[in-house]
Design an enzyme around this catalytic site. Structure first.
Site, PDB file in Angstrom:
ATOM      1  N   GLU A 295       0.820  -1.221   0.000  1.00 48.83           N
ATOM      2  CA  GLU A 295       0.000   0.000   0.000  1.00 48.83           C
ATOM      3  C   GLU A 295       0.854   1.271   0.000  1.00 48.83           C
ATOM      4  O   GLU A 295       0.380   2.347  -0.356  1.00 48.83           O
ATOM      5  CB  GLU A 295      -0.914   0.022   1.235  1.00 48.83           C
ATOM      6  CG  GLU A 295      -1.975  -1.052   1.243  1.00 48.83           C
ATOM      7  CD  GLU A 295      -2.883  -0.966   2.458  1.00 48.83           C
ATOM      8  OE1 GLU A 295      -2.379  -1.138   3.584  1.00 48.83           O
ATOM      9  OE2 GLU A 295      -4.082  -0.714   2.262  1.00 48.83           O
TER      10      GLU A 295
ATOM     11  N   TYR B  73     -20.023  22.310  -3.841  1.00 47.18           N
ATOM     12  CA  TYR B  73     -19.554  20.932  -3.613  1.00 47.18           C
ATOM     13  C   TYR B  73     -18.410  20.586  -4.552  1.00 47.18           C
ATOM     14  O   TYR B  73     -17.533  19.798  -4.225  1.00 47.18           O
ATOM     15  CB  TYR B  73     -20.691  19.902  -3.706  1.00 47.18           C
ATOM     16  CG  TYR B  73     -21.618  20.032  -4.885  1.00 47.18           C
ATOM     17  CD1 TYR B  73     -21.213  19.693  -6.162  1.00 47.18           C
ATOM     18  CD2 TYR B  73     -22.933  20.492  -4.715  1.00 47.18           C
ATOM     19  CE1 TYR B  73     -22.065  19.798  -7.244  1.00 47.18           C
ATOM     20  CE2 TYR B  73     -23.791  20.605  -5.780  1.00 47.18           C
ATOM     21  CZ  TYR B  73     -23.359  20.260  -7.052  1.00 47.18           C
ATOM     22  OH  TYR B  73     -24.207  20.384  -8.112  1.00 47.18           O
TER      23      TYR B  73
ATOM     24  N   VAL C 272      -6.703   5.477   7.409  1.00 52.29           N
ATOM     25  CA  VAL C 272      -7.873   6.201   6.890  1.00 52.29           C
ATOM     26  C   VAL C 272      -8.318   7.263   7.895  1.00 52.29           C
ATOM     27  O   VAL C 272      -8.853   8.306   7.528  1.00 52.29           O
ATOM     28  CB  VAL C 272      -9.034   5.236   6.538  1.00 52.29           C
ATOM     29  CG1 VAL C 272      -8.700   4.426   5.301  1.00 52.29           C
ATOM     30  CG2 VAL C 272      -9.395   4.325   7.696  1.00 52.29           C
ATOM     31  N   GLU C 273      -8.075   7.003   9.182  1.00 57.59           N
ATOM     32  CA  GLU C 273      -8.408   7.971  10.228  1.00 57.59           C
ATOM     33  C   GLU C 273      -7.741   9.331   9.965  1.00 57.59           C
ATOM     34  O   GLU C 273      -8.341  10.387  10.159  1.00 57.59           O
ATOM     35  CB  GLU C 273      -7.960   7.451  11.599  1.00 57.59           C
ATOM     36  CG  GLU C 273      -8.846   6.399  12.233  1.00 57.59           C
ATOM     37  CD  GLU C 273      -8.537   4.961  11.795  1.00 57.59           C
ATOM     38  OE1 GLU C 273      -7.876   4.760  10.747  1.00 57.59           O
ATOM     39  OE2 GLU C 273      -8.982   4.034  12.504  1.00 57.59           O
TER      40      GLU C 273
ATOM     41  N   LYS D  86     -12.121   2.191   1.796  1.00 60.81           N
ATOM     42  CA  LYS D  86     -11.248   1.492   0.854  1.00 60.81           C
ATOM     43  C   LYS D  86     -12.037   0.289   0.350  1.00 60.81           C
ATOM     44  O   LYS D  86     -12.319  -0.634   1.115  1.00 60.81           O
ATOM     45  CB  LYS D  86      -9.963   1.054   1.582  1.00 60.81           C
ATOM     46  CG  LYS D  86      -9.086   2.229   2.008  1.00 60.81           C
ATOM     47  CD  LYS D  86      -8.109   1.827   3.103  1.00 60.81           C
ATOM     48  CE  LYS D  86      -6.815   1.350   2.534  1.00 60.81           C
ATOM     49  NZ  LYS D  86      -5.791   1.125   3.613  1.00 60.81           N
TER      50      LYS D  86
HETATM   51  N1  LIG Z   1      -9.026   1.350  11.785  1.00 66.91           N
HETATM   52  C1  LIG Z   1      -8.176   1.029  10.775  1.00 66.91           C
HETATM   53  N2  LIG Z   1      -7.854  -0.242  10.587  1.00 66.91           N
HETATM   54  C2  LIG Z   1      -7.007  -0.572   9.593  1.00 66.91           C
HETATM   55  C3  LIG Z   1      -6.457   0.400   8.744  1.00 66.91           C
HETATM   56  C4  LIG Z   1      -6.832   1.758   8.951  1.00 66.91           C
HETATM   57  O1  LIG Z   1      -6.416   2.696   8.241  1.00 66.91           O
HETATM   58  N3  LIG Z   1      -7.698   2.028   9.975  1.00 66.91           N
HETATM   59  N4  LIG Z   1      -5.611   0.028   7.734  1.00 66.91           N
HETATM   60  C5  LIG Z   1      -5.272  -1.233   7.520  1.00 66.91           C
HETATM   61  C6  LIG Z   1      -4.422  -1.609   6.377  1.00 66.91           C
HETATM   62  O2  LIG Z   1      -3.767  -0.516   5.778  1.00 66.91           O
HETATM   63  C7  LIG Z   1      -5.335  -2.353   5.365  1.00 66.91           C
HETATM   64  O3  LIG Z   1      -5.870  -1.423   4.448  1.00 66.91           O
HETATM   65  C8  LIG Z   1      -4.638  -3.430   4.603  1.00 66.91           C
HETATM   66  O4  LIG Z   1      -4.265  -4.450   5.464  1.00 66.91           O
HETATM   67  C9  LIG Z   1      -5.755  -2.310   8.376  1.00 66.91           C
HETATM   68  N5  LIG Z   1      -6.670  -1.878   9.411  1.00 66.91           N
END
Ligand SMILES: Nc1nc2c(c(=O)[nH]1)N=C([C@H](O)[C@@H](O)CO)CN2
Length: 118
Positions: A22, A54, A73-74, A100
Site C-alpha cells: 500500500e 460541492y 484512513v483515520e 477502501k
Molecule cells: N481502523 C483502521 N484499521 C485498519 C487500517 C486503517 O487505516 N484504519 N488500515 C489497515 C491496512 O492498511 C489495510 O488497508 C490493509 O491491510 C488495516 N486496518
C-alpha cells in the site's frame, strides 16, 4: 441548522495504508462528505457565491489526498474535516467517510466515518 450539502462516492487513487504494497501503489479511495451550511440565501438568489460549492470542496479534498501519503484512513478523514472547516466559515459541521473498497474480499468496503464541528 438542518441544511446539508453532500458529495457521495468521491473516488481517487491515493497512497494510503500500513502494508508494504500500500506504500508503493496507489489504491482507490472512496469518500462521502456531508456538510451543514445555510442554503436559504443561495436557494433564493440562484447565486453560487451564496453557498459552498460541492465541486470546490471535492477538488480541495482530492488534492489533499493525492498530494499526501497516509498510513491510516483515520488521518485522511481528520485532515479532510479540518481542511473543510478551516476553508469555509459558512460550514458548521462536517461528516466524512473514508472507505477502501479493495481490501477485504468478503466486504464491500472498509473505513471510518467521523463528524467534526467548529
Ligand atoms: N481502523 C483502521 N484499521 C485498519 C487500517 C486503517 O487505516 N484504519 N488500515 C489497515 C491496512 O492498511 C489495510 O488497508 C490493509 O491491510 C488495516 N486496518
Amino acid at each position: 441548522m438542518s441544511d446539508t450539502v453532500f458529495i457521495h462516492d468521491l473516488q481517487f487513487p491515493a497512497i494510503i495504508g500500513i502494508m508494504d504494497h500500500e506504500r508503493l501503489q496507489r489504491q482507490t479511495v472512496s469518500m462521502d462528505i456531508e456538510f451543514t451550511t445555510d442554503i436559504s440565501k443561495a436557494a433564493a438568489s440562484g447565486n453560487i457565491e451564496d453557498t459552498v460549492s460541492y465541486a470546490e470542496v471535492a477538488e480541495r479534498v482530492t488534492e489533499l489526498a493525492q498530494n499526501g501519503e497516509y498510513l491510516l484512513v483515520e488521518s485522511l478523514a481528520e485532515d479532510s474535516a479540518q481542511l473543510i472547516l478551516q476553508s469555509y466559515s459558512a460550514i458548521e459541521q462536517v461528516t466524512i467517510k473514508v472507505a477502501k473498497p479493495d481490501i477485504l474480499p468478503n466486504a464491500g468496503a472498509v473505513g471510518v466515518k467521523i463528524e467534526r464541528r467548529r
